[in-house]
Design a protein around this motif. Sequence first.
Motif, PDB file in Angstrom:
ATOM      1  N   ILE A  12       9.030  28.114  19.220  1.00  0.00           N
ATOM      2  CA  ILE A  12       7.734  27.727  19.812  1.00  0.00           C
ATOM      3  C   ILE A  12       7.736  26.213  19.947  1.00  0.00           C
ATOM      4  O   ILE A  12       8.153  25.497  19.039  1.00  0.00           O
ATOM      5  CB  ILE A  12       6.554  28.153  18.909  1.00  0.00           C
ATOM      6  N   GLU A  13       7.234  25.748  21.074  1.00  0.00           N
ATOM      7  CA  GLU A  13       7.103  24.306  21.301  1.00  0.00           C
ATOM      8  C   GLU A  13       5.637  24.045  21.625  1.00  0.00           C
ATOM      9  O   GLU A  13       5.057  24.734  22.458  1.00  0.00           O
ATOM     10  CB  GLU A  13       7.996  23.915  22.490  1.00  0.00           C
ATOM     11  N   GLU A  14       5.062  23.074  20.933  1.00  0.00           N
ATOM     12  CA  GLU A  14       3.633  22.784  21.165  1.00  0.00           C
ATOM     13  C   GLU A  14       3.507  21.371  21.723  1.00  0.00           C
ATOM     14  O   GLU A  14       3.959  20.404  21.117  1.00  0.00           O
ATOM     15  CB  GLU A  14       2.851  22.915  19.860  1.00  0.00           C
ATOM     16  N   GLY A  17      -1.498  20.562  22.529  1.00  0.00           N
ATOM     17  CA  GLY A  17      -2.280  21.719  22.090  1.00  0.00           C
ATOM     18  C   GLY A  17      -1.901  23.004  22.811  1.00  0.00           C
ATOM     19  O   GLY A  17      -2.519  24.054  22.589  1.00  0.00           O
ATOM     20  N   GLN A  18      -0.946  22.944  23.664  1.00  0.00           N
ATOM     21  CA  GLN A  18      -0.501  24.100  24.442  1.00  0.00           C
ATOM     22  C   GLN A  18       0.803  24.624  23.832  1.00  0.00           C
ATOM     23  O   GLN A  18       1.740  23.864  23.630  1.00  0.00           O
ATOM     24  CB  GLN A  18      -0.248  23.663  25.894  1.00  0.00           C
ATOM     25  N   LYS A  19       0.865  25.926  23.528  1.00  0.00           N
ATOM     26  CA  LYS A  19       2.073  26.525  22.963  1.00  0.00           C
ATOM     27  C   LYS A  19       2.921  27.107  24.074  1.00  0.00           C
ATOM     28  O   LYS A  19       2.405  27.776  24.976  1.00  0.00           O
ATOM     29  CB  LYS A  19       1.736  27.622  21.952  1.00  0.00           C
ATOM     30  N   TYR A  39       3.846  34.880  25.812  1.00  0.00           N
ATOM     31  CA  TYR A  39       3.549  35.173  24.405  1.00  0.00           C
ATOM     32  C   TYR A  39       3.917  36.623  24.073  1.00  0.00           C
ATOM     33  O   TYR A  39       4.461  36.898  23.003  1.00  0.00           O
ATOM     34  CB  TYR A  39       2.069  34.909  24.121  1.00  0.00           C
ATOM     35  N   GLU A  40       3.639  37.556  24.990  1.00  0.00           N
ATOM     36  CA  GLU A  40       3.936  38.974  24.760  1.00  0.00           C
ATOM     37  C   GLU A  40       5.437  39.208  24.587  1.00  0.00           C
ATOM     38  O   GLU A  40       5.874  39.938  23.702  1.00  0.00           O
ATOM     39  CB  GLU A  40       3.396  39.846  25.910  1.00  0.00           C
ATOM     40  N   VAL A  41       6.250  38.577  25.427  1.00  0.00           N
ATOM     41  CA  VAL A  41       7.705  38.716  25.314  1.00  0.00           C
ATOM     42  C   VAL A  41       8.173  38.079  24.012  1.00  0.00           C
ATOM     43  O   VAL A  41       9.014  38.638  23.301  1.00  0.00           O
ATOM     44  CB  VAL A  41       8.420  38.085  26.537  1.00  0.00           C
ATOM     45  N   TYR A  42       7.608  36.924  23.673  1.00  0.00           N
ATOM     46  CA  TYR A  42       7.959  36.260  22.425  1.00  0.00           C
ATOM     47  C   TYR A  42       7.650  37.167  21.229  1.00  0.00           C
ATOM     48  O   TYR A  42       8.487  37.319  20.333  1.00  0.00           O
ATOM     49  CB  TYR A  42       7.193  34.935  22.305  1.00  0.00           C
TER      50      TYR A  42
END
Length: 154
Positions: A12-14, A17-19, A39-42
């Motif tokens: 994950i890279e933030e 404030g956006q992931k 996010y679902e695939v992650y």
Amino acid sequence: MFDNTNPYTIRIEETNGQKRYFVAFIDGQGIFRESEVSYEVYTQFCRFVKCERNLRRSDERHLEQSELTEETLCRRALHKPKPVDEAVNDKIRSEQLERAIMELPEVQRRRFRLYFDYGLTYEQIGKIEGCSKMPVKRSIDRAIEKIREKIKYF
């Protein structure tokens, strides 16, 4: 999350404030590839990695961990093999017993074998030979004494 047996790296890279979610792997030509995923695939990759790790650990718990050698197999055997010296002694004793039986008079030998090899009673042997059980018993007792005398020094 990286596992040395799992070919995928997920991270994950933030920023601001956006992931953002990434999956990285080395393809069949040995080239490192990384793709941004939803996010679902992650989360599916996370589940896959966790499930794969649990399956591998389960397999490891159930697979044989030690090398199977003759020694380990013998330790686990239901009927453990005898040591060589004991097996040799048993063979010698068996041969001596057989020789001692063969040296018995024919009637004693026959009665001895009927009693010990075939499990017949004194009465049954007496019926076969046309006599009562007492001559059969005495004959077998004498045979046992003779055999003991011949093999007592072993």
